[in-house]
Design a protein around this motif. Structure first.
Motif, PDB file in Angstrom:
ATOM      1  N   VAL A 151     162.945   3.999   2.909  1.00 25.93           N
ATOM      2  CA  VAL A 151     163.507   2.644   2.274  1.00 25.93           C
ATOM      3  C   VAL A 151     164.383   3.545   2.256  1.00 25.93           C
ATOM      4  CG1 VAL A 151     162.638   0.937   1.838  1.00 25.93           C
ATOM      5  CG2 VAL A 151     161.252   2.291   2.683  1.00 25.93           C
ATOM      6  N   VAL A 170     165.016  -2.520   3.462  1.00 27.39           N
ATOM      7  CA  VAL A 170     164.961  -2.169   4.849  1.00 27.39           C
ATOM      8  C   VAL A 170     164.275  -1.146   5.296  1.00 27.39           C
ATOM      9  CG1 VAL A 170     166.296  -1.660   6.701  1.00 27.39           C
ATOM     10  CG2 VAL A 170     166.838  -2.855   5.117  1.00 27.39           C
ATOM     11  N   HIS A 171     162.808  -1.436   5.704  1.00 23.10           N
ATOM     12  CA  HIS A 171     161.671  -0.181   6.453  1.00 23.10           C
ATOM     13  C   HIS A 171     162.499   0.145   7.426  1.00 23.10           C
ATOM     14  CE1 HIS A 171     159.031  -1.249   2.734  1.00 23.10           C
ATOM     15  NE2 HIS A 171     159.250  -1.770   2.909  1.00 23.10           N
ATOM     16  N   PRO A 172     161.317   1.454   7.385  1.00 17.59           N
ATOM     17  CA  PRO A 172     162.082   2.363   8.382  1.00 17.59           C
ATOM     18  C   PRO A 172     161.166   1.360  10.210  1.00 17.59           C
ATOM     19  CG  PRO A 172     160.967   3.578   7.816  1.00 17.59           C
ATOM     20  CD  PRO A 172     161.002   2.264   7.188  1.00 17.59           C
ATOM     21  N   TYR A 223     164.287   0.819  10.723  1.00 20.43           N
ATOM     22  CA  TYR A 223     165.656  -0.355  10.233  1.00 20.43           C
ATOM     23  C   TYR A 223     165.569  -1.455  11.128  1.00 20.43           C
ATOM     24  CZ  TYR A 223     165.001   4.134   7.826  1.00 20.43           C
ATOM     25  OH  TYR A 223     164.714   5.275   7.132  1.00 20.43           O
ATOM     26  N   LYS A 224     165.029  -1.927  11.374  1.00 21.09           N
ATOM     27  CA  LYS A 224     165.109  -3.298  12.488  1.00 21.09           C
ATOM     28  C   LYS A 224     165.072  -4.201  11.411  1.00 21.09           C
ATOM     29  CE  LYS A 224     164.658  -1.068  16.616  1.00 21.09           C
ATOM     30  NZ  LYS A 224     165.638  -1.085  17.422  1.00 21.09           N
ATOM     31  N   ASP A 253     163.762  -7.412  12.001  1.00 14.63           N
ATOM     32  CA  ASP A 253     162.387  -7.869  11.148  1.00 14.63           C
ATOM     33  C   ASP A 253     161.665  -7.185   9.474  1.00 14.63           C
ATOM     34  OD1 ASP A 253     162.284  -9.721  13.336  1.00 14.63           O
ATOM     35  OD2 ASP A 253     160.618  -8.544  14.866  1.00 14.63           O
ATOM     36  N   ASN A 254     162.502  -6.043   9.562  1.00 19.65           N
ATOM     37  CA  ASN A 254     161.818  -4.907   8.655  1.00 19.65           C
ATOM     38  C   ASN A 254     162.401  -4.853   7.063  1.00 19.65           C
ATOM     39  OD1 ASN A 254     161.746  -2.576  11.364  1.00 19.65           O
ATOM     40  ND2 ASN A 254     160.431  -2.882  10.309  1.00 19.65           N
ATOM     41  N   ASN A 291     162.560  -7.725   3.901  1.00 19.04           N
ATOM     42  CA  ASN A 291     162.110  -7.961   3.163  1.00 19.04           C
ATOM     43  C   ASN A 291     163.056  -7.982   2.068  1.00 19.04           C
ATOM     44  OD1 ASN A 291     160.229  -8.502   4.818  1.00 19.04           O
ATOM     45  ND2 ASN A 291     159.009  -6.499   4.567  1.00 19.04           N
ATOM     46  N   LYS A 297     169.578  -9.160   7.789  1.00 22.94           N
ATOM     47  CA  LYS A 297     169.775  -8.892   8.106  1.00 22.94           C
ATOM     48  C   LYS A 297     170.279  -9.213   9.264  1.00 22.94           C
ATOM     49  CE  LYS A 297     165.247 -11.086   8.123  1.00 22.94           C
ATOM     50  NZ  LYS A 297     163.561 -11.939   8.557  1.00 22.94           N
TER      51      LYS A 297
END
Length: 122
Positions: free
Chosen positions: A70, A80-82, A84-85, A87-88, A90, A101
């Motif tokens: 992360v 940013v979570h995998p 890695y878009k 939408d990921n 938070n 974003k």
């Protein structure tokens, strides 16, 4: 601050070399620098896109680290979570999340263009 040195025998190819003085603070500093370098590259198993995204985010947001796979802002503003878009992404700070974003979205557009322009590797 305590300052001391320790004598250490160094081996090279199984042959004992003469002892030399090793400064423990220098060793600790070297280890910290190596850990920092690894953190900039990314942990094992992180995709090439994830590593490149980290570098891109790090250009504008230097207070950044890997926490497992992360990407995390050290101020706790975002993660940013995998995979890695956008939408990921938070986080606790709305402005930071929106900014990251946008960076992630632009990165993926540029990354796709770059991938289409480069020849396949074999």
């Amino acid at each position: 601050k305590q300052w001391y040195q320790r004598r250490v025998a160094i081996t090279a190819g199984g042959v004992f070399m003469p002892e030399r003085i090793v400064d423990e603070s220098a060793v600790k500093r070297a280890i910290e620098e190596k850990v920092d370098a690894i953190n900039r590259v990314g942990p094992r198993g992180v995709s090439a896109a994830g590593r490149e995204l980290f570098k891109v985010i790090n250009k504008t947001y230097t207070n950044l680290e890997w926490r497992g796979d992360v990407i995390r802002g050290l101020d706790g503003d975002f993660v940013v979570h995998p995979p890695y878009k956008a939408d990921n992404v938070n986080g606790s700070t709305e402005n930071a999340v929106l900014r990251i974003k946008k960076v992630v979205e632009k990165f993926h557009i540029d990354f796709k263009k770059q991938g289409a322009a480069s020849p396949p590797s074999s």
